[in-house]
Design a protein around this motif. Structure first.
Motif, PDB file in Angstrom:
ATOM      1  N   UNK A   1       0.766  -1.170   0.082  1.00  0.00           N
ATOM      2  CA  UNK A   1      -0.072  -0.031   0.111  1.00  0.00           C
ATOM      3  C   UNK A   1       1.019   1.254   0.020  1.00  0.00           C
ATOM      4  N   UNK A   2       0.837   2.108  -0.850  1.00  0.00           N
ATOM      5  CA  UNK A   2       1.583   3.372  -1.113  1.00  0.00           C
ATOM      6  C   UNK A   2       0.845   4.611  -0.348  1.00  0.00           C
ATOM      7  N   UNK A   3       1.519   5.081   0.191  1.00  0.00           N
ATOM      8  CA  UNK A   3       0.722   6.546   1.069  1.00  0.00           C
ATOM      9  C   UNK A   3       1.715   7.484   0.770  1.00  0.00           C
ATOM     10  N   UNK A   4       1.121   8.880   0.933  1.00  0.00           N
ATOM     11  CA  UNK A   4       1.855   9.888   0.819  1.00  0.00           C
ATOM     12  C   UNK A   4       1.849  10.637   2.250  1.00  0.00           C
ATOM     13  N   UNK A   5       3.484  10.809   2.378  1.00  0.00           N
ATOM     14  CA  UNK A   5       3.397  11.535   3.764  1.00  0.00           C
ATOM     15  C   UNK A   5       3.914  12.730   3.767  1.00  0.00           C
ATOM     16  N   UNK A   6       3.277  13.679   4.553  1.00  0.00           N
ATOM     17  CA  UNK A   6       3.557  15.100   4.355  1.00  0.00           C
ATOM     18  C   UNK A   6       3.779  15.720   5.711  1.00  0.00           C
ATOM     19  N   UNK A   7       4.717  16.717   5.749  1.00  0.00           N
ATOM     20  CA  UNK A   7       4.924  17.643   6.935  1.00  0.00           C
ATOM     21  C   UNK A   7       3.865  18.599   6.978  1.00  0.00           C
ATOM     22  N   UNK A   8       3.716  19.181   8.220  1.00  0.00           N
ATOM     23  CA  UNK A   8       2.701  20.074   8.460  1.00  0.00           C
ATOM     24  C   UNK A   8       2.746  21.371   7.412  1.00  0.00           C
ATOM     25  N   UNK A   9       3.872  21.784   7.047  1.00  0.00           N
ATOM     26  CA  UNK A   9       3.910  22.738   5.919  1.00  0.00           C
ATOM     27  C   UNK A   9       3.419  22.400   4.573  1.00  0.00           C
ATOM     28  N   UNK A  10       3.834  21.164   4.273  1.00  0.00           N
ATOM     29  CA  UNK A  10       3.073  20.647   2.961  1.00  0.00           C
ATOM     30  C   UNK A  10       1.695  20.276   2.977  1.00  0.00           C
ATOM     31  N   UNK A  11       1.092  19.843   4.111  1.00  0.00           N
ATOM     32  CA  UNK A  11      -0.339  19.782   4.397  1.00  0.00           C
ATOM     33  C   UNK A  11      -1.024  20.988   4.375  1.00  0.00           C
ATOM     34  N   UNK A  12      -0.315  21.961   4.983  1.00  0.00           N
ATOM     35  CA  UNK A  12      -0.733  23.392   4.841  1.00  0.00           C
ATOM     36  C   UNK A  12      -1.345  23.876   3.543  1.00  0.00           C
ATOM     37  N   UNK A  13      -0.214  23.663   2.588  1.00  0.00           N
ATOM     38  CA  UNK A  13      -0.311  24.146   1.351  1.00  0.00           C
ATOM     39  C   UNK A  13      -1.546  23.022   0.435  1.00  0.00           C
ATOM     40  N   UNK A  14      -1.775  21.935   0.844  1.00  0.00           N
ATOM     41  CA  UNK A  14      -2.757  21.218   0.081  1.00  0.00           C
ATOM     42  C   UNK A  14      -4.227  21.642   0.594  1.00  0.00           C
ATOM     43  N   UNK A  15      -4.425  21.737   1.991  1.00  0.00           N
ATOM     44  CA  UNK A  15      -5.814  21.953   2.454  1.00  0.00           C
ATOM     45  C   UNK A  15      -5.969  23.404   2.747  1.00  0.00           C
ATOM     46  N   UNK A  16      -5.070  24.317   2.543  1.00  0.00           N
ATOM     47  CA  UNK A  16      -5.325  25.763   2.517  1.00  0.00           C
ATOM     48  C   UNK A  16      -5.534  26.095   3.950  1.00  0.00           C
ATOM     49  N   UNK A  17      -5.012  25.586   4.797  1.00  0.00           N
ATOM     50  CA  UNK A  17      -5.014  25.934   6.240  1.00  0.00           C
ATOM     51  C   UNK A  17      -3.633  26.486   6.737  1.00  0.00           C
ATOM     52  N   UNK A  18      -3.484  27.485   7.685  1.00  0.00           N
ATOM     53  CA  UNK A  18      -2.294  27.876   7.887  1.00  0.00           C
ATOM     54  C   UNK A  18      -1.411  26.826   8.905  1.00  0.00           C
TER      55      UNK A  18
END
Length: 71
Positions: A1-18
């Motif tokens: 199973x392939x999953x995408x791991x994101x840092x807080x900053x990368x997640x911030x860019x994807x969901x448009x939350x600071x």
């Protein structure tokens, strides 16, 4: 199973939350350790699991959540 791991900053860019909002308000309330994120090797760094977050973002709210405002 392939999953995408994101840092807080990368997640911030994807969901448009600071990034601060993610750390202070979403982590451990909406984003749960062991489901939405983990700490690799027991360290301080947090990695978010994008596929799980994306799936949960599109789920309809529970009826109990909707009824709370009507009481």
């Amino acid at each position: 199973m392939s999953q995408t791991y994101l840092t807080t900053e990368e997640l911030s860019g994807r969901i448009k939350y600071d990034a601060k909002t993610i750390r202070r308000k979403l982590k451990d309330t909406v984003l749960i350790e062991g489901i939405h994120y983990f700490r690799p090797f027991g360290g301080r760094k947090i990695l978010y699991i994008w596929e799980q977050i994306e799936e949960d973002m599109f789920k309809a709210p529970a009826i109990q959540t909707l009824m709370t405002g009507l009481q």
